[in-house]
Design an enzyme around this catalytic site. Sequence first.
Site, PDB file in Angstrom:
ATOM      1  N   CYS A 180      41.885  42.633  62.870  1.00  0.00           N
ATOM      2  CA  CYS A 180      41.946  43.150  64.239  1.00  0.00           C
ATOM      3  C   CYS A 180      41.312  44.543  64.308  1.00  0.00           C
ATOM      4  CB  CYS A 180      43.396  43.141  64.734  1.00  0.00           C
ATOM      5  SG  CYS A 180      43.542  43.224  66.538  1.00  0.00           S
ATOM      6  N   HIS A 212      45.628  37.588  63.467  1.00  0.00           N
ATOM      7  CA  HIS A 212      46.866  38.025  62.830  1.00  0.00           C
ATOM      8  C   HIS A 212      47.642  36.805  62.338  1.00  0.00           C
ATOM      9  CE1 HIS A 212      46.774  42.261  63.890  1.00  0.00           C
ATOM     10  NE2 HIS A 212      46.458  41.953  65.126  1.00  0.00           N
TER      11      HIS A 212
END
Length: 480
Positions: A330, A427
């Site tokens: 991310c 994630h």
Amino acid sequence: MTALMIQGAGSNVGKSLLVAGLCRAARRRGLKVAPFKPQNMSNNAAVTSDGGEIGRAQALQALACGLEPVVDMNPVLLKPESETGAQVVVQGRRLTTTRAADYPALKPRLMGAVQESFARLRAAHDLVIVEGAGSPAEVNLRAGDIANMGFARAADVPVVLAGDIDRGGVIAQMIGTQAVLDPEDAAMIVGFIINKFRGDVRLFDGGYRLIADRTGWRGFGVLPWFGDAARLPAEDALDLPRARGDGALHVVCLALSRIANFDDLDPLAQEPAVRLTLLPAGQPIPGDADLVILPGSKSTRGDLAFLRAQGWDIDLAAHVRRGGHVLGICGGYQMLGHVVRDPEGIEGPAGETPGLGLLDIETVMTPDKRLTRTRATHAATGLDVEGYEIHIGRSDGPARTRPFAFVEGAPEGAVSADGRIIGSYLHGLFRADAFRAAFLRGLGATSALGYEATVEATLDALADHMEAYLDVPGLLALAR
């Protein structure tokens, strides 16, 4: 039986685990139970089944209940972006970014959303177990409170106060909390729990009686330290141990100042073959690191500056020269590129910040946040990877022709030509046992963990632990 609230005599006294354990205990009694936290502050969020975001602790508590997480379980989520400001997420969606000094003016508006979400949960379940935030003893924050006694009184929910004996001073925590509360607030507390005791609990018999005698509250037990808590996802970065395991494969994660969604580390930390180091500020990246992880961040450009201030950019370059591997997730993925641009000032002052230049991509911050659960196919192995995305910004560049994975046929993430630098927006990618095993095998290590099964077994063990030392039937009977 409708609702019961666990509040704390201080922050980090173990409220989240107590609620998770009670949720699992109630579920095993055949009750339809749900967790609820009116207001949470955390950068470790979970994407819900209804397309929003809530605190990671409430997602774990939902799992304890056998439920999919939904936004009503945590209607107000505060995500710190600086020392004085935070993003305000209401019922799963970003409402605004506000300074701490301006937040009280928002509270009346937020209480409506809190009560609305709570009413929906209570109507759909036999029991709702509510978690407070911080401590009701912070009476300077009582005006307009939506997290502790303000909510308890508005919803008429009885409160059990938990104290943390491990940090010391628990008698003063408990009696002092009653002393500073408004009498009508104090009247909402119907009992107490002493948490995190180490050693022979009988040694605290005198202190336990003193608290009961001085407060008039009913004691529901002294809970010994639950050592397996480390097997459950943590919500607060302060709860993460700086080092875990003693395996041969050394994985180092940089403890960025705005680290977010760090539950990505949990499955790796439990692998016997892995030694995981969460590297604090001021320490160099160890020369024996096999894999360095750049985790998610609530402020990518801010954490790029923080990373450089530690000299980690120089250490990373040396790590790569030695043949080491790097994984950016991310915000960490965005940092690996050539530049991060924020022309609209979404994360802070408008501008751009040079990246680390380890992946041939560039990132532009955009106002729309991507919130989705994602099923992907790992490009190198064809294995399924299940995770979630929770980010702003778009990343593109030549390295994207070598994707990390494919999502519905579209490329996701990027990999360097030599395969040693990986970036992805996914994630939770290490939760999948087969993918994690393949990833570790590529680094010369062998997986020996069934992660999801371990979490479920630990929740059962937590409930067993609480049943053994607390009056769980008495606690559940308090609900009204």
